[in-house]
Design a protein around this motif. Sequence first.
Motif, short mmCIF file in Angstrom:
data_model
loop_
_atom_site.label_atom_id
_atom_site.label_comp_id
_atom_site.label_asym_id
_atom_site.label_seq_id
_atom_site.Cartn_x
_atom_site.Cartn_y
_atom_site.Cartn_z
N VAL A 293 18.96 -0.19 21.60
CA VAL A 293 19.21 -0.28 20.46
C VAL A 293 20.04 1.23 20.04
O VAL A 293 19.75 2.06 20.70
CB VAL A 293 18.05 -0.18 19.60
CG1 VAL A 293 18.32 0.11 17.93
CG2 VAL A 293 17.15 -1.43 19.68
N VAL A 346 21.54 -4.06 20.03
CA VAL A 346 21.18 -4.13 18.58
C VAL A 346 21.55 -2.88 18.07
O VAL A 346 21.57 -1.75 18.79
CB VAL A 346 19.72 -4.23 18.33
CG1 VAL A 346 19.48 -4.15 16.85
CG2 VAL A 346 19.12 -5.54 19.07
N ARG A 347 22.65 -2.80 16.98
CA ARG A 347 22.87 -1.92 15.95
C ARG A 347 22.30 -1.50 14.89
O ARG A 347 22.15 -2.75 14.24
CB ARG A 347 24.53 -1.95 15.88
CG ARG A 347 25.09 -0.63 15.71
CD ARG A 347 26.75 -1.22 15.95
NE ARG A 347 27.13 -1.70 14.82
CZ ARG A 347 27.63 -2.85 14.45
NH1 ARG A 347 28.12 -3.58 15.90
NH2 ARG A 347 28.05 -3.38 13.45
N LEU A 348 21.41 -0.57 14.43
CA LEU A 348 20.72 -0.54 13.42
C LEU A 348 21.60 0.49 12.60
O LEU A 348 21.75 1.80 13.03
CB LEU A 348 19.44 -0.03 13.54
CG LEU A 348 18.23 -0.66 14.43
CD1 LEU A 348 17.04 -0.06 14.29
CD2 LEU A 348 18.13 -2.03 13.58
N TYR A 362 20.76 -4.57 10.30
CA TYR A 362 20.81 -4.60 11.82
C TYR A 362 22.00 -5.64 12.16
O TYR A 362 22.20 -6.76 11.49
CB TYR A 362 19.54 -4.94 12.47
CG TYR A 362 19.18 -6.28 12.50
CD1 TYR A 362 18.38 -6.82 11.48
CD2 TYR A 362 19.43 -7.18 13.68
CE1 TYR A 362 18.01 -8.48 11.65
CE2 TYR A 362 18.99 -8.52 13.88
CZ TYR A 362 18.20 -9.34 12.73
OH TYR A 362 18.09 -10.35 12.61
N LYS A 370 25.56 -9.42 10.20
CA LYS A 370 24.40 -8.33 10.03
C LYS A 370 23.43 -8.90 8.97
O LYS A 370 23.76 -9.78 8.06
CB LYS A 370 25.46 -6.94 9.09
CG LYS A 370 26.24 -6.56 10.11
CD LYS A 370 26.49 -5.05 9.21
CE LYS A 370 27.82 -4.48 9.99
NZ LYS A 370 28.28 -3.21 9.31
N LEU A 378 10.12 -2.78 11.78
CA LEU A 378 11.08 -2.66 12.93
C LEU A 378 10.42 -2.69 14.25
O LEU A 378 10.97 -3.15 15.14
CB LEU A 378 11.78 -1.13 12.80
CG LEU A 378 13.02 -0.96 11.96
CD1 LEU A 378 13.39 0.54 12.06
CD2 LEU A 378 14.08 -1.69 12.68
N ILE A 382 11.85 -5.50 16.60
CA ILE A 382 12.94 -5.18 17.46
C ILE A 382 12.49 -5.70 19.03
O ILE A 382 13.53 -6.52 19.62
CB ILE A 382 12.96 -3.60 17.71
CG1 ILE A 382 13.79 -3.25 16.35
CG2 ILE A 382 14.21 -3.30 18.81
CD1 ILE A 382 15.14 -3.96 15.91
#
Lengths: 473, 473
Positions: A293, A346-348, A362, A370, A378, A382
């Motif tokens: 992440v 994963v991009r937060l 996310y 998104k 979270l 995740i």
Amino acid sequence: MVAERQKILASVDTDFPRWYQDVLEKAELADNGPVRGTMVIRPYAYAVWERMQSEVDARIKATGAENVYLPLFIPQSYLEREAEHVEGFSPELAVVTHAGGKELTEPVVVRPTSETLFGELMAKWIQSHRDLPMLLNQWANVVRWEMRPRLFLRTSEFLWQEGHTAHATREDAAEYATRIHLEVYKDFLENVLAIPVLPGFKTPSERFAGATNTMTCEAMMGDGKALQMATSHELGQNFATAFDITYTDAQGKVQTTWTTSWGSSTRMMGGLIMSHGDDFGLRIPPRIAPHQVVVIAVKDDDRTVDAAKQIVADLSTAGVRTKLDVRIAPGFGRRATEWELKGVPVRLEVGPRDLDAAQVTYARRDTDGKSPLPLADLVTTIPVLLDRMQEDMLASARTRLAERTTHVSTIDEAREAAKTGFAVIDWVVLGEAGEKELNRDAITVRCLQTRDGRMPDPLNPEQDLVAIVGRAY
Amino acid sequence: MVAERQKILASVDTDFPRWYQDVLEKAELADNGPVRGTMVIRPYAYAVWERMQSEVDARIKATGAENVYLPLFIPQSYLEREAEHVEGFSPELAVVTHAGGKELTEPVVVRPTSETLFGELMAKWIQSHRDLPMLLNQWANVVRWEMRPRLFLRTSEFLWQEGHTAHATREDAAEYATRIHLEVYKDFLENVLAIPVLPGFKTPSERFAGATNTMTCEAMMGDGKALQMATSHELGQNFATAFDITYTDAQGKVQTTWTTSWGSSTRMMGGLIMSHGDDFGLRIPPRIAPHQVVVIAVKDDDRTVDAAKQIVADLSTAGVRTKLDVRIAPGFGRRATEWELKGVPVRLEVGPRDLDAAQVTYARRDTDGKSPLPLADLVTTIPVLLDRMQEDMLASARTRLAERTTHVSTIDEAREAAKTGFAVIDWVVLGEAGEKELNRDAITVRCLQTRDGRMPDPLNPEQDLVAIVGRAY
């Protein structure tokens, strides 16, 4: 956004070789070294390799093997035991002729494998049946001079592990080689790299020199071509006879051992890139990703940065490998594109508006779009999401493999199917003559399998096998 | 028993060099490779090295550095940037002149370090002040042709890590090199290997070529001689100037970076052996031991073997690295001697009589004698025992260091003290002239320290330093 992204990389569909080069450069994975064919593995790719090593190593050790380290340099005379090296320098070898400030009496070869050293040492270390099985493995660099280098796939120096084992019986050797092949390589490739593989035997003409049987794990890349990901060899008593690897049995009689060898290399990095990559860059499965992440602070105000840091701390505590990106200089869009290129699962995104709503945004790397995610969820969400992505990536690679594999009944149909993927054809129909015919068009038999897609039993090979046919790296 | 043991190894006190060779062979640690000066690291020693790597690597990563892999081969022209290599082949270099089946246009050198490649790459990768600090490390094999090889201590090929970093300011570089030296090397050596070290600066004449300051960790071996365990160098702007490692600062002005380098190697294996070994073999501190406990079934009846297996399972579950020895062939005495040779911290002997009394017999490797231990207490007692042994081994090495270190006030006294250990003498008293005088008798200044035994602050070195003087490997 799509338009902007497409400027960065060539397209997977229209120019796969160029796309591969672009990804290596833009995702900062590898560079050419100053000596032709050599490679610089940059930090991000090396972090992936370290995880590969650690996962493969743990599986190897679980089979009872121990690691050793043998010298880089091999006397030239050792290689001359093998007939094919007798006439001068083999083209693949790098030879040290000067050292210690003068010319050496006998040139030394930089190891292309440590096979001959393992042979010499096992002959010395094995005396009694109590020393068997001897299960050894080595992680090292090896050198094979490469005329047409390609980073990770074919380089003059590469990193690998090579296992060498000696057993009292053929049965024990075959069983162990099979175990390495299925419990180490296949398990790792499918369950960690999310790359479905076809396990099988090589045909006699594709077999490793000196092997009585070569097992392979073949994978399909994004362009439908095959990549051999790992091989395991039964060497019968050929190698043991050449190196005099014998033992005294319980009755005091001297017997020759049965040996195996097996290897996997930095080539797997090439396979990872070419299996999962898309037009926007790498896609790294969560189990092998150095960063699972990345948390991007959209603005650099204290509140946003503090919130981003807290998320990283919480996820790290929950066992998620999490990277913080609070850089100010590159704009948010450029940073998002960069992490996309690097394939972080994963991009937060953490910004003031999201924080007002007690949420973050996310983005999954493997699918588009998104979504908002409540901050409170979270730490529970995740890890579940990462597991699901891991499964989805394997499933999606399996679907591609199935879609691009055609069951055929003639050699012409096989040739046609190999233009875009794999062909499956009865081995009795193809035969060694048909194999040779396909070879002329650079199409090879990747492996022989049972009709239901399993690896044949080396001790009781079924006659009713199919050949998996395709173009290959 | 003592008589029997003394046949196996030479004595530490009367023939330390021979004892070292004996231990390497009898404990199955290393062999000579077929090419002069090369080394085969056998499974047991390699397992220790893997733990060393893992412990050092984790500490390096905790400072923010990332690992890379650079090529084995370096164009000869790269090394010619450094003046000392201009005249033909340097004696320490191994040179590849033939590859790809023919003579190379430009010979390539097998890396003696990757320093020049790091220089080239950092010059390319560093553009802006935002790229700083750049903190890189590499684990690799390197080759320095060795005329007087000695396994682990001086071999033509060895395994090591080399770190290379670039910083915007001298302060940042000095602080980082100090951090590596104390938080990585000193911490690892003392708290994992249980080897007390003297951190300090090298004198100008002992400094690494090109360094403005060399930090060292010096340890005392069992014979009173010093072994340099790891070094860290401040390179000032020397290296950055030679390789053009520059950056654009926040004001848009081009600036030269400040660089550091630092390394540790398989030489630490030699240090481990020579620090703790005794007449009966290795003594491995619990934190680095591949097997912390070996459980020996004294008889091979089912009840004894089952009990031994249960103990191994219980201790393994409790996080103790435990090895089972249920071999039948070698007698119990021979097996006990073998584990003693290999320095396994705790030996648990399981036999029918002990089992009748619901106990086992345990022997600590670091002290003499055996004691009974109730089976019910094993899982709680053993981890505590291992922690205590770790502390005791460090304390005992500290005692030896203190006992064999003499504070002296003249050069003659220093020379005398160096016969059996270290001398401490005021640096203003010794001076560079006195250093040269001692060098004639193969005595060197191992390091300069503050009067209270700390490493001087590189940014504010006190003038009131003492020199640690001794013979060295």
